[in-house]
Scaffold this motif. Structure first.
Motif, PDB file in Angstrom:
ATOM      1  N   PRO A 515      -0.938   7.051   6.871  1.00 33.11           N
ATOM      2  CA  PRO A 515       0.403   6.462   6.732  1.00 33.11           C
ATOM      3  C   PRO A 515       0.615   5.213   7.583  1.00 33.11           C
ATOM      4  CG  PRO A 515       0.492   8.633   7.810  1.00 33.11           C
ATOM      5  CD  PRO A 515      -0.892   8.450   7.304  1.00 33.11           C
ATOM      6  N   GLU A 516      -0.163   5.048   8.648  1.00 30.34           N
ATOM      7  CA  GLU A 516      -0.006   3.853   9.481  1.00 30.34           C
ATOM      8  C   GLU A 516      -0.384   2.577   8.722  1.00 30.34           C
ATOM      9  OE1 GLU A 516       1.339   3.763  12.414  1.00 30.34           O
ATOM     10  OE2 GLU A 516       1.372   5.886  12.935  1.00 30.34           O
ATOM     11  N   GLY A 519       2.723   0.461   7.619  1.00 30.65           N
ATOM     12  CA  GLY A 519       3.289  -0.487   8.574  1.00 30.65           C
ATOM     13  C   GLY A 519       2.395  -1.691   8.811  1.00 30.65           C
ATOM     14  N   ALA A 520       1.093  -1.483   8.668  1.00 24.51           N
ATOM     15  CA  ALA A 520       0.151  -2.576   8.926  1.00 24.51           C
ATOM     16  C   ALA A 520       0.161  -3.618   7.819  1.00 24.51           C
ATOM     17  CB  ALA A 520      -1.263  -2.023   9.110  1.00 24.51           C
ATOM     18  N   ALA A 582      -6.308  -6.343   5.605  1.00 19.70           N
ATOM     19  CA  ALA A 582      -6.921  -6.265   6.940  1.00 19.70           C
ATOM     20  C   ALA A 582      -6.903  -4.853   7.501  1.00 19.70           C
ATOM     21  CB  ALA A 582      -6.227  -7.227   7.891  1.00 19.70           C
ATOM     22  N   VAL A 584      -4.955  -1.343   9.415  1.00 17.03           N
ATOM     23  CA  VAL A 584      -4.342  -1.050  10.708  1.00 17.03           C
ATOM     24  C   VAL A 584      -5.338  -1.205  11.857  1.00 17.03           C
ATOM     25  CG1 VAL A 584      -4.750   1.452  10.760  1.00 17.03           C
ATOM     26  CG2 VAL A 584      -2.685   0.508  11.818  1.00 17.03           C
ATOM     27  N   THR A 586      -6.918  -3.717  12.560  1.00 18.19           N
ATOM     28  CA  THR A 586      -6.730  -5.044  13.157  1.00 18.19           C
ATOM     29  C   THR A 586      -5.441  -5.127  13.971  1.00 18.19           C
ATOM     30  OG1 THR A 586      -5.603  -5.867  11.181  1.00 18.19           O
ATOM     31  CG2 THR A 586      -7.993  -6.151  11.260  1.00 18.19           C
ATOM     32  N   LEU A 587      -4.718  -4.015  14.025  1.00 18.65           N
ATOM     33  CA  LEU A 587      -3.494  -3.958  14.840  1.00 18.65           C
ATOM     34  C   LEU A 587      -3.604  -2.794  15.818  1.00 18.65           C
ATOM     35  CD1 LEU A 587      -0.921  -4.411  11.916  1.00 18.65           C
ATOM     36  CD2 LEU A 587      -1.587  -6.145  13.577  1.00 18.65           C
ATOM     37  N   PRO A 588      -4.585  -2.874  16.705  1.00 15.30           N
ATOM     38  CA  PRO A 588      -4.862  -1.731  17.581  1.00 15.30           C
ATOM     39  C   PRO A 588      -3.691  -1.430  18.511  1.00 15.30           C
ATOM     40  CG  PRO A 588      -6.046  -3.665  18.338  1.00 15.30           C
ATOM     41  CD  PRO A 588      -5.430  -4.029  17.025  1.00 15.30           C
ATOM     42  N   GLU A 589      -3.707  -0.227  19.035  1.00 15.34           N
ATOM     43  CA  GLU A 589      -2.662   0.221  19.978  1.00 15.34           C
ATOM     44  C   GLU A 589      -2.543  -0.760  21.146  1.00 15.34           C
ATOM     45  OE1 GLU A 589      -1.013   3.330  19.627  1.00 15.34           O
ATOM     46  OE2 GLU A 589      -1.952   3.408  17.643  1.00 15.34           O
ATOM     47  N   ILE A 590      -1.337  -0.879  21.640  1.00 18.21           N
ATOM     48  CA  ILE A 590      -1.089  -1.691  22.836  1.00 18.21           C
ATOM     49  C   ILE A 590      -0.540  -0.759  23.896  1.00 18.21           C
ATOM     50  CG2 ILE A 590       0.298  -3.571  23.804  1.00 18.21           C
ATOM     51  CD1 ILE A 590       0.310  -4.843  20.995  1.00 18.21           C
ATOM     52  N   ALA A 591      -1.130  -0.807  25.066  1.00 20.25           N
ATOM     53  CA  ALA A 591      -0.723   0.149  26.116  1.00 20.25           C
ATOM     54  C   ALA A 591       0.615  -0.268  26.728  1.00 20.25           C
ATOM     55  CB  ALA A 591      -1.787   0.216  27.175  1.00 20.25           C
TER      56      ALA A 591
ATOM     57  N   ARG B 321       7.852  -2.252  24.730  1.00 21.44           N
ATOM     58  CA  ARG B 321       7.434  -1.090  25.521  1.00 21.44           C
ATOM     59  C   ARG B 321       8.602  -0.191  25.875  1.00 21.44           C
ATOM     60  NH1 ARG B 321       3.742  -4.184  28.943  1.00 21.44           N
ATOM     61  NH2 ARG B 321       1.697  -3.691  28.087  1.00 21.44           N
ATOM     62  N   LEU B 329       4.870   6.442  12.024  1.00 23.81           N
ATOM     63  CA  LEU B 329       4.754   6.960  10.660  1.00 23.81           C
ATOM     64  C   LEU B 329       3.842   8.175  10.593  1.00 23.81           C
ATOM     65  CD1 LEU B 329       4.537   3.579   8.767  1.00 23.81           C
ATOM     66  CD2 LEU B 329       6.312   5.313   8.482  1.00 23.81           C
ATOM     67  N   PRO B 346       3.162  -0.574  13.620  1.00 25.39           N
ATOM     68  CA  PRO B 346       2.124  -1.600  13.433  1.00 25.39           C
ATOM     69  C   PRO B 346       2.723  -2.995  13.221  1.00 25.39           C
ATOM     70  CG  PRO B 346       1.604   0.348  12.132  1.00 25.39           C
ATOM     71  CD  PRO B 346       2.967   0.573  12.715  1.00 25.39           C
ATOM     72  N   ASP B 347       3.865  -3.078  12.564  1.00 20.88           N
ATOM     73  CA  ASP B 347       4.426  -4.400  12.298  1.00 20.88           C
ATOM     74  C   ASP B 347       4.932  -5.065  13.582  1.00 20.88           C
ATOM     75  OD1 ASP B 347       5.002  -6.425  10.299  1.00 20.88           O
ATOM     76  OD2 ASP B 347       7.106  -6.066  10.816  1.00 20.88           O
ATOM     77  N   ARG B 349       3.424  -4.538  16.457  1.00 17.41           N
ATOM     78  CA  ARG B 349       2.167  -4.989  17.077  1.00 17.41           C
ATOM     79  C   ARG B 349       1.678  -6.283  16.415  1.00 17.41           C
ATOM     80  NH1 ARG B 349       0.880   0.611  16.634  1.00 17.41           N
ATOM     81  NH2 ARG B 349      -0.930   0.263  15.306  1.00 17.41           N
ATOM     82  N   LEU B 353       0.765  -9.411  18.555  1.00 20.89           N
ATOM     83  CA  LEU B 353      -0.590  -9.966  18.530  1.00 20.89           C
ATOM     84  C   LEU B 353      -0.588 -11.409  18.019  1.00 20.89           C
ATOM     85  CD1 LEU B 353      -2.505  -6.786  17.450  1.00 20.89           C
ATOM     86  CD2 LEU B 353      -3.188  -8.249  19.366  1.00 20.89           C
ATOM     87  N   THR B 563     -10.171 -10.280  16.904  1.00 26.25           N
ATOM     88  CA  THR B 563     -10.305  -9.579  15.622  1.00 26.25           C
ATOM     89  C   THR B 563      -9.050  -9.795  14.779  1.00 26.25           C
ATOM     90  OG1 THR B 563     -11.707  -7.916  16.661  1.00 26.25           O
ATOM     91  CG2 THR B 563     -10.673  -7.318  14.558  1.00 26.25           C
ATOM     92  N   ARG B 568      -6.250 -11.912  10.257  1.00 27.71           N
ATOM     93  CA  ARG B 568      -4.893 -12.043   9.750  1.00 27.71           C
ATOM     94  C   ARG B 568      -4.275 -13.421   9.912  1.00 27.71           C
ATOM     95  NH1 ARG B 568      -2.942  -6.112   9.478  1.00 27.71           N
ATOM     96  NH2 ARG B 568      -1.136  -7.083   8.557  1.00 27.71           N
TER      97      ARG B 568
END
Lengths: 591, 591
Positions: A515-516, A519-520, A582, A584, A586-591, B321, B329, B346-347, B349, B353, B563, B568
């Motif tokens: 499902p992610e 959003g990507a 592309a 998800v 290419t939209l990796p988690e951000i801490a 954050r 999702l 993701p959107d 992010r 990015l 990446t 993108r």
């Protein structure tokens, strides 16, 4: 000072030549009288009001802004706003599309959209006062009791009162499930509403005798989240038995926001301190009730993008004509003048044609969508009604999400044509940019529109509206496949539409797996959809212009803009295709 | 209130890890002392000044703005600006890159660029006062007599006076050949300057004892157009024999502009009413003299784009954050909280990015360009000096034109992350958008940059700098062709660079046949060039991060951004390719 001339010629072309609105509207239930003559006359009246009354207050209203009085908790609107609202009310515009039983004129929704464009071009900040009223009216029309309609709706339709929609709270914006405002039942069957709402457009002002707030709140026993929200009518002044405004209710503006733009519109923090309110619709069904108005509200915001872009475009075109600076690369065009005008520079024409392609294309998107509203409401055939509703639902996120984003580009390019002079307040161009910046945010951000398009309209509803739209494009390409004049457009349009379908299929599969992925891909999918939709309407515009009734210059101008669009804008879909594909990862988690 | 933390870590990575600045600078003439330790210490001092003194004045300066006093024709800057300028002067920042003989510190240009980024992030409006001084200093260093340098340049280097550049007139913006300000010779060898200049940044203020205006004007016998323009020194106060400011000159601010942003910077209408001025450089060579400073000035404006984007990005990341809204999702990530934070979407992010890719990529573009300035000025080998100068000339329109346009997108996305809260003044995001809107306009609009890149740097100069740059990219791809970690980047980069060369060739031929093709393609060519340039620097960033000395998280973050960029953003070149190829026929004349 900026200029504004209502674009009646292009509105008529869009409505009658491209969309065939007269034929559509006159065959709808109750539409016998909606002939071109009548609609034309309405447009002309709206144009007069916009050009003569609203447009002159746009820049002064921005400079002056609204003033909040702490003592009385009231808001004074800028000079000229009251007079404009009076003229608007007296002209019957407040009830233009409302049923006759409430005092309205029952004109088609598409005429509401067309006239709203004109008013919003005239003064967007001002136009929000009646616009919010419209939303409140629709809510009461759909969900109010007869008595509620009589007491609260009728005075708005008559232009004596206005309405608001009170949704957002500090902690609850896009996620309304988080809202906290409470509604406690009182002995008399009414409720006591307590809580703070923010970003309430037209929440307080001096234009009307009373303000009817539609407030989302929670009943004491309500389930958590979005299934526990109810809607309440909360008037600024409680209403006397004779319908006149009486005692002050405990609902008042605590402050107005200092915003980037829209200075003439009071955006209020609303405090409800045990205010008297009346449940409208079913308990805990408030969010669903609010969402029944969402199509109209979102479409109206799309129209705001069109309206700002149109006026910004008119001014940049005018400036490019008059400003003498530099010479054409292939030799002077105005040798008697100290320099050529800006129009000789191809890059300036690129900026102007970008605006033109977006403005006239966006106009078709919003008018076409509005026409589906009329078909959904009043087509004789239930199947046609259903199809129109499905098409409309599909198009709304495009009409809102894409048209408002294009307006960012249009107003930016319009300012850019002015060079450094665009940055100066007195030239008026920077106001368009500031005013436009809100429209990708309110009534659902672009991210929300993208998620609505892909998540709800495509995946959840199985793309039913999308298929209708692809069918239409297919039929158009079929009909004009052999048409010499349309050859440069039909092929690329058919190819883009085919790819749109394929990308949608692939995407649906990927979202099923994760499902992610939704959003990507959603933002790029929204843009992709928007650019193909514009291509379709530009091809239709050429076809309609060719079909005759217009002069050679008009025909050529449409063809030029379409040629520009297909050659230089439509290829943006390649970049958005890459974004869709592309994934998800290419939209990796951000801490 | 917005936050700001100087991005020292990324600056060091860019300077030392990617660009190897220490090795380059220490081998330049006079660069023995420019070790990493020294440069690090300079960065840290600049960071302190920016974070502690400048950054806190950014929003208050915008809200307060400059005040013009009609009686005295003076301008009061916002609270805190004077103190900040004093701290700046006392820290020796005014002379950071100026020769020691004028009291400067003779540090490399690249350090000027790096510290300017920090100051501009702190407060862009404030930073324009010393920035304009810098341009005036360079002009006097290159074209002034020894006496002029002693009298007018030294006090600026010492931070006691400031300077301006007076070019634009109401009828002469991009087209300076149209300017009308006159210079009449006086008996004493000086001149009487008469005319009106507009858009003069820092034209009048209360930060310094005196202001040195460099004014473009025409001598009585000057040829028409741009070959008849001379440059004059016109001080606000005439200078006494002892070097102190004396009698008031007939040069004063007639008004300040009301602008969309940069409210803390006084943008003046300057009236010269027979003001005493002194010819600097050769008669009728003023425009050429002004253009010798153009590289530095345009690069500095590119840095403004970076600086605004960096600070906007920091805030949007921080907001994403902290803001809890909606759920992921694929299921809640913060089940104990009322909602997840925005980073789960993701959107969101994607928006973050995009900013990161542009900010860190832009930083490399401007620092790399600045390093060419140092090489051009102080490399031992004349061939290396020439190559650096050619590379620099090629890169300037990209560093100015592209980085400033990317800043529009960055500040827009940063605001968008805030949703409706981004539109509210107090949150500070809308100021970044307003401040950023000028940078695509001044020091040559984006259209001017595009024409400079394609018309002058590619066609007129036969693409000599472009070939150096392609060679560099080629060498990089060659060196890393077998590098597993760089595989995802080297192939697409090499392909894009190859296509860039081919498109350039084809375009050159088309322009030869029709000069209007230049204007029709220039904007898309500029963007195309910018996106490939960013791809090169992102590939280099991955290579530098892999080369070690950095932790795993840093390495991964660089790889993630690269990446994202390649998947993108880089595909936008497909759309720009179509624009380059579309030709002037798609931009027909507009009546």
């Amino acid at each position: 000072m900026t200029i504004y001339k209502a674009p009646l010629d292009d509105q008529r072309f869009a409505l009658f030549d491209v969309l065939g609105a007269e034929a559509v509207l006159t065959r709808l239930q109750g539409g016998e009288g909606h002939t071109r003559d009548l609609l034309d006359a309405v447009l002309e009246e709206a144009a007069r009001l916009s050009e003569q009354v609203l447009a002159p207050t746009n820049e002064s209203g921005d400079a002056e802004g609204c003033r909040y009085d702490k003592e009385t908790r009231t808001v004074a609107t800028p000079k000229g706003f009251k007079e404009a609202f009076k003229a608007f009310a007296e002209g019957g515009w407040a009830g233009l599309t409302m049923p006759e039983k409430f005092g309205g004129q029952a004109l088609p929704a598409v005429m509401g959209t067309a006239t709203t464009e004109l008013f919003q071009s005239g003064n967007l900040a001002w136009s929000l006062y009646p616009l919010l009223s419209e939303g409140a009216c629709h809510a009461m029309e759909l969900h109010g009791t007869e008595e509620q309609q009589h007491v609260y709706l009728k005075p708005i339709v008559e232009g004596r009162w206005t309405g608001t929609m009170c949704l957002t709270e500090p902690q609850a914006g896009s996620d309304l499930g988080l809202l906290k405002t409470r509604a406690e039942p009182a002995a008399d069957g009414s409720y006591r509403i307590t809580g703070t709402k923010i970003f309430i457009s037209a929440g307080e002002h001096d234009l009307a005798e009373n303000i009817v707030h539609l407030v989302l709140a929670r009943l004491p026993d309500a389930p958590a989240g979005s299934r526990g929200i109810s809607m309440f009518i909360v008037p600024k002044f409680k209403v006397n038995a004779d319908g006149s405004p009486g005692e002050r209710n405990a609902a008042s503006a605590g402050a107005i926001e200092h915003k980037m733009g829209l200075h003439g519109c009071s955006t209020c923090v609303m405090n409800f301190d045990g205010a008297e309110g009346y449940l409208i619709g079913q308990p805990n069904k408030g969010l669903a009730a609010m969402f029944t108005m969402m199509n109209a509200a979102r479409l109206a915001v799309g129209v705001q993008g069109l309206a700002l872009s149109e006026r910004a475009y008119q001014n940049s075109l005018n400036y490019a004509r008059e400003r003498l600076q530099g010479r054409a690369l292939s030799g002077p065009r105005l040798p008697d003048k100290p320099a050529d005008n800006l129009l000789v520079h191809p890059d300036v024409r690129r900026m102007l044609l970008t605006q033109r392609a977006f403005v006239e294309g966006s106009r078709l998107i919003v008018l076409y969508a509005a026409l589906q509203t009329d078909l959904e409401a009043r087509a004789a055939d239930p199947a046609e009604r259903q199809r129109a509703g499905e098409l409309l639902a599909f198009l709304i996120p495009i009409a809102k999400g894409v048209v408002t984003e294009l307006a960012q580009e249009c107003t930016k390019e319009a300012l850019q044509v002015y060079g450094g002079h665009g940055y100066i307040g007195e030239n008026g161009m920077e106001q368009f940019v500031r005013d436009a910046r809100i429209i990708t945010l309110y009534e659902g951000t672009t991210g929300i529109q993208a998620a609505d398009l892909l998540g709800r309209k495509i995946l959840q509803l199985k793309g039913v509206g999308f298929r209708h739209f692809l069918d239409e494009i297919g039929a158009f390409c079929q009909a004009h496949g052999q048409d010499e004049a349309l050859r440069p457009f039909v092929g690329p349009l058919a190819a883009a539409a085919r790819q749109w379908g394929e990308l949608t299929q692939q995407l649906a599969q990927r979202v099923q797996a994760n499902p992610e992925e939704l959003g990507a891909a959603a933002n790029d999918y929204l843009y992709y959809s928007g650019y193909v939709t514009l291509a379709y309407f530009w091809a239709r515009s050429v076809a309609a212009a060719e079909a005759g009734g217009r002069g050679a210059a008009f025909k050529q101008a449409k063809r030029d803009a379409a040629t520009f669009y297909f050659a230089r804008i439509l290829p943006r879909i390649h970049a958005h295709k890459a974004g869709i594909e592309a994934g998800v990862a290419t939209l990796p988690e951000i801490a």
